[in-house]
Scaffold this motif. Structure first.
Motif, PDB file in Angstrom:
ATOM      1  N   THR A  96       0.405  23.952 -51.600  1.00  0.00           N
ATOM      2  CA  THR A  96      -0.003  24.054 -52.831  1.00  0.00           C
ATOM      3  C   THR A  96      -0.790  22.742 -53.532  1.00  0.00           C
ATOM      4  OG1 THR A  96       1.826  23.803 -54.036  1.00  0.00           O
ATOM      5  CG2 THR A  96       1.281  25.964 -53.547  1.00  0.00           C
ATOM      6  N   LEU A  97      -0.035  21.828 -53.231  1.00  0.00           N
ATOM      7  CA  LEU A  97      -0.974  20.431 -53.878  1.00  0.00           C
ATOM      8  C   LEU A  97      -2.042  19.993 -52.956  1.00  0.00           C
ATOM      9  CD1 LEU A  97       2.213  18.488 -54.802  1.00  0.00           C
ATOM     10  CD2 LEU A  97       0.642  19.145 -56.529  1.00  0.00           C
ATOM     11  N   ALA A  98      -1.982  20.168 -51.586  1.00  0.00           N
ATOM     12  CA  ALA A  98      -3.160  20.101 -50.761  1.00  0.00           C
ATOM     13  C   ALA A  98      -4.445  20.871 -51.292  1.00  0.00           C
ATOM     14  CB  ALA A  98      -2.722  20.281 -49.418  1.00  0.00           C
ATOM     15  N   PHE A  99      -3.935  22.288 -51.566  1.00  0.00           N
ATOM     16  CA  PHE A  99      -5.005  23.221 -52.082  1.00  0.00           C
ATOM     17  C   PHE A  99      -5.620  22.972 -53.108  1.00  0.00           C
ATOM     18  CE2 PHE A  99      -6.216  27.320 -54.046  1.00  0.00           C
ATOM     19  CZ  PHE A  99      -7.195  27.743 -53.303  1.00  0.00           C
ATOM     20  N   ALA A 100      -4.748  22.537 -54.245  1.00  0.00           N
ATOM     21  CA  ALA A 100      -5.478  21.829 -55.431  1.00  0.00           C
ATOM     22  C   ALA A 100      -6.174  20.973 -55.243  1.00  0.00           C
ATOM     23  CB  ALA A 100      -4.155  21.558 -56.322  1.00  0.00           C
ATOM     24  N   ALA A 101      -5.835  19.832 -54.498  1.00  0.00           N
ATOM     25  CA  ALA A 101      -6.494  18.469 -54.204  1.00  0.00           C
ATOM     26  C   ALA A 101      -7.950  18.872 -53.531  1.00  0.00           C
ATOM     27  CB  ALA A 101      -5.795  17.500 -53.272  1.00  0.00           C
ATOM     28  N   TRP A 102      -7.981  19.887 -52.568  1.00  0.00           N
ATOM     29  CA  TRP A 102      -9.132  20.293 -51.979  1.00  0.00           C
ATOM     30  C   TRP A 102     -10.117  20.978 -53.146  1.00  0.00           C
ATOM     31  CZ3 TRP A 102     -10.741  25.405 -51.643  1.00  0.00           C
ATOM     32  CH2 TRP A 102     -12.082  25.485 -50.766  1.00  0.00           C
ATOM     33  N   ARG A 103      -9.492  21.988 -54.060  1.00  0.00           N
ATOM     34  CA  ARG A 103     -10.356  22.579 -55.133  1.00  0.00           C
ATOM     35  C   ARG A 103     -10.852  21.569 -55.983  1.00  0.00           C
ATOM     36  NH1 ARG A 103      -8.048  27.615 -57.944  1.00  0.00           N
ATOM     37  NH2 ARG A 103      -9.822  27.034 -58.886  1.00  0.00           N
ATOM     38  N   LEU A 104     -10.171  20.407 -56.350  1.00  0.00           N
ATOM     39  CA  LEU A 104     -10.555  19.347 -57.138  1.00  0.00           C
ATOM     40  C   LEU A 104     -11.669  18.634 -56.569  1.00  0.00           C
ATOM     41  CD1 LEU A 104      -7.743  17.865 -58.733  1.00  0.00           C
ATOM     42  CD2 LEU A 104      -9.223  18.632 -60.061  1.00  0.00           C
ATOM     43  N   ALA A 105     -11.750  18.397 -55.061  1.00  0.00           N
ATOM     44  CA  ALA A 105     -12.926  17.757 -54.457  1.00  0.00           C
ATOM     45  C   ALA A 105     -13.810  18.609 -54.180  1.00  0.00           C
ATOM     46  CB  ALA A 105     -12.342  17.410 -52.897  1.00  0.00           C
ATOM     47  N   ALA A 106     -13.578  19.880 -54.262  1.00  0.00           N
ATOM     48  CA  ALA A 106     -14.904  21.011 -53.888  1.00  0.00           C
ATOM     49  C   ALA A 106     -15.602  20.991 -55.442  1.00  0.00           C
ATOM     50  CB  ALA A 106     -14.371  22.348 -53.703  1.00  0.00           C
ATOM     51  N   SER A 107     -14.962  21.037 -56.200  1.00  0.00           N
ATOM     52  CA  SER A 107     -15.544  21.251 -57.695  1.00  0.00           C
ATOM     53  C   SER A 107     -16.329  19.925 -58.042  1.00  0.00           C
ATOM     54  CB  SER A 107     -14.556  21.499 -58.768  1.00  0.00           C
ATOM     55  OG  SER A 107     -13.991  20.317 -59.060  1.00  0.00           O
ATOM     56  N   ASN A 108     -16.126  18.911 -57.216  1.00  0.00           N
ATOM     57  CA  ASN A 108     -16.933  17.659 -57.508  1.00  0.00           C
ATOM     58  C   ASN A 108     -17.967  17.371 -56.628  1.00  0.00           C
ATOM     59  OD1 ASN A 108     -15.581  16.695 -59.822  1.00  0.00           O
ATOM     60  ND2 ASN A 108     -14.154  15.930 -58.637  1.00  0.00           N
ATOM     61  N   GLY A 109     -18.324  18.343 -55.551  1.00  0.00           N
ATOM     62  CA  GLY A 109     -19.282  18.293 -54.864  1.00  0.00           C
ATOM     63  C   GLY A 109     -18.890  18.007 -53.364  1.00  0.00           C
ATOM     64  N   TYR A 110     -17.565  17.795 -52.923  1.00  0.00           N
ATOM     65  CA  TYR A 110     -17.262  17.407 -51.788  1.00  0.00           C
ATOM     66  C   TYR A 110     -17.613  18.762 -50.612  1.00  0.00           C
ATOM     67  CZ  TYR A 110     -14.507  16.144 -47.765  1.00  0.00           C
ATOM     68  OH  TYR A 110     -14.017  15.874 -46.357  1.00  0.00           O
ATOM     69  N   ALA A 111     -18.071  18.406 -49.612  1.00  0.00           N
ATOM     70  CA  ALA A 111     -18.385  19.380 -48.690  1.00  0.00           C
ATOM     71  C   ALA A 111     -17.622  19.174 -47.422  1.00  0.00           C
ATOM     72  CB  ALA A 111     -19.710  19.799 -48.346  1.00  0.00           C
ATOM     73  N   PHE A 112     -16.406  20.055 -47.028  1.00  0.00           N
ATOM     74  CA  PHE A 112     -15.825  19.652 -45.755  1.00  0.00           C
ATOM     75  C   PHE A 112     -16.465  20.440 -44.669  1.00  0.00           C
ATOM     76  CE2 PHE A 112     -12.275  21.156 -42.940  1.00  0.00           C
ATOM     77  CZ  PHE A 112     -11.913  19.894 -42.813  1.00  0.00           C
ATOM     78  N   SER A 113     -16.516  19.587 -43.424  1.00  0.00           N
ATOM     79  CA  SER A 113     -17.181  20.108 -42.496  1.00  0.00           C
ATOM     80  C   SER A 113     -16.252  19.346 -41.206  1.00  0.00           C
ATOM     81  CB  SER A 113     -18.529  20.000 -42.264  1.00  0.00           C
ATOM     82  OG  SER A 113     -18.978  18.453 -42.333  1.00  0.00           O
ATOM     83  N   LEU A 114     -15.910  20.146 -40.234  1.00  0.00           N
ATOM     84  CA  LEU A 114     -15.088  19.815 -38.980  1.00  0.00           C
ATOM     85  C   LEU A 114     -16.171  18.959 -38.148  1.00  0.00           C
ATOM     86  CD1 LEU A 114     -12.797  22.509 -38.277  1.00  0.00           C
ATOM     87  CD2 LEU A 114     -12.127  19.994 -39.226  1.00  0.00           C
ATOM     88  N   PRO A 115     -15.901  18.054 -37.399  1.00  0.00           N
ATOM     89  CA  PRO A 115     -16.828  17.492 -36.558  1.00  0.00           C
ATOM     90  C   PRO A 115     -16.971  18.033 -35.371  1.00  0.00           C
ATOM     91  CG  PRO A 115     -14.773  16.340 -36.412  1.00  0.00           C
ATOM     92  CD  PRO A 115     -14.735  17.229 -37.528  1.00  0.00           C
ATOM     93  N   SER A 116     -18.047  18.300 -34.658  1.00  0.00           N
ATOM     94  CA  SER A 116     -18.309  19.207 -33.414  1.00  0.00           C
ATOM     95  C   SER A 116     -18.339  18.494 -32.473  1.00  0.00           C
ATOM     96  CB  SER A 116     -19.730  19.758 -33.702  1.00  0.00           C
ATOM     97  OG  SER A 116     -20.048  20.591 -32.361  1.00  0.00           O
ATOM     98  N   LEU A 117     -17.141  18.541 -31.464  1.00  0.00           N
ATOM     99  CA  LEU A 117     -17.119  17.617 -30.286  1.00  0.00           C
ATOM    100  C   LEU A 117     -17.979  18.138 -29.085  1.00  0.00           C
ATOM    101  CD1 LEU A 117     -13.413  17.770 -30.209  1.00  0.00           C
ATOM    102  CD2 LEU A 117     -14.566  16.148 -31.144  1.00  0.00           C
ATOM    103  N   GLY A 118     -18.623  19.332 -29.178  1.00  0.00           N
ATOM    104  CA  GLY A 118     -19.451  19.525 -28.293  1.00  0.00           C
ATOM    105  C   GLY A 118     -20.814  19.577 -28.408  1.00  0.00           C
ATOM    106  N   ASP A 119     -21.602  19.275 -29.584  1.00  0.00           N
ATOM    107  CA  ASP A 119     -22.502  19.006 -30.275  1.00  0.00           C
ATOM    108  C   ASP A 119     -23.157  17.693 -30.087  1.00  0.00           C
ATOM    109  OD1 ASP A 119     -25.161  19.345 -31.211  1.00  0.00           O
ATOM    110  OD2 ASP A 119     -24.344  19.323 -33.435  1.00  0.00           O
ATOM    111  N   PRO A 120     -24.126  17.188 -29.116  1.00  0.00           N
ATOM    112  CA  PRO A 120     -24.514  15.977 -29.107  1.00  0.00           C
ATOM    113  C   PRO A 120     -25.118  15.254 -30.245  1.00  0.00           C
ATOM    114  CG  PRO A 120     -25.991  17.413 -27.761  1.00  0.00           C
ATOM    115  CD  PRO A 120     -24.919  18.341 -28.596  1.00  0.00           C
ATOM    116  N   GLY A 121     -25.717  15.992 -31.044  1.00  0.00           N
ATOM    117  CA  GLY A 121     -26.219  15.597 -32.264  1.00  0.00           C
ATOM    118  C   GLY A 121     -25.263  15.600 -33.236  1.00  0.00           C
ATOM    119  N   GLY A 122     -23.967  16.034 -33.302  1.00  0.00           N
ATOM    120  CA  GLY A 122     -23.052  15.905 -34.230  1.00  0.00           C
ATOM    121  C   GLY A 122     -22.426  14.489 -34.859  1.00  0.00           C
ATOM    122  N   GLY A 123     -22.811  13.488 -34.094  1.00  0.00           N
ATOM    123  CA  GLY A 123     -22.542  12.237 -34.695  1.00  0.00           C
ATOM    124  C   GLY A 123     -23.466  11.745 -35.631  1.00  0.00           C
ATOM    125  N   GLU A 124     -24.756  12.117 -35.782  1.00  0.00           N
ATOM    126  CA  GLU A 124     -25.669  11.566 -36.549  1.00  0.00           C
ATOM    127  C   GLU A 124     -25.211  11.651 -37.930  1.00  0.00           C
ATOM    128  OE1 GLU A 124     -29.367  13.711 -35.651  1.00  0.00           O
ATOM    129  OE2 GLU A 124     -29.356  13.144 -33.532  1.00  0.00           O
TER     130      GLU A 124
END
Length: 100
Positions: A40-68
């Protein structure tokens, strides 16, 4: 935060009664409450971050342009650090004082 607090209370009660065998179930309750509290504390931290504009995205391992995007973020962070360091120098302070 209540589950996390309750987990600590479980530990205190268990040890207060000298680790009695009849209170062994409290150890399981402590583990469950710790897990629930951490989630629940991790979820609350994520909601706080998301409300401040943080956009979570997982790195794509198979995408050659994922590191840009990561390189762009690192470059922006390095530029911000360089600007902050330059602002702390006496020459920058003198230049800003002369400009105003």
């Amino acid at each position: 935060m209540i589950p996390s607090h309750s987990s600590g209370v479980c530990a205190c009660v268990y040890h207060f009664f000298y680790n009695a065998e009849s209170l062994q179930f409290i150890v399981l309750a402590q583990a469950a409450l710790t897990l629930l509290g951490n989630c629940t504390l991790a979820f609350a931290a994520w909601r706080l971050a998301a409300s401040n504009g943080y956009a979570f995205s997982l790195p794509s391992l198979g995408d050659p342009g994922g590191g840009e995007a990561a390189e762009e973020q690192e470059g922006a962070a390095a530029a911000a650090v360089a600007r902050a360091a330059a602002a702390d120098t006496p020459a920058a302070a003198a230049a800003s004082a002369a400009a105003s």
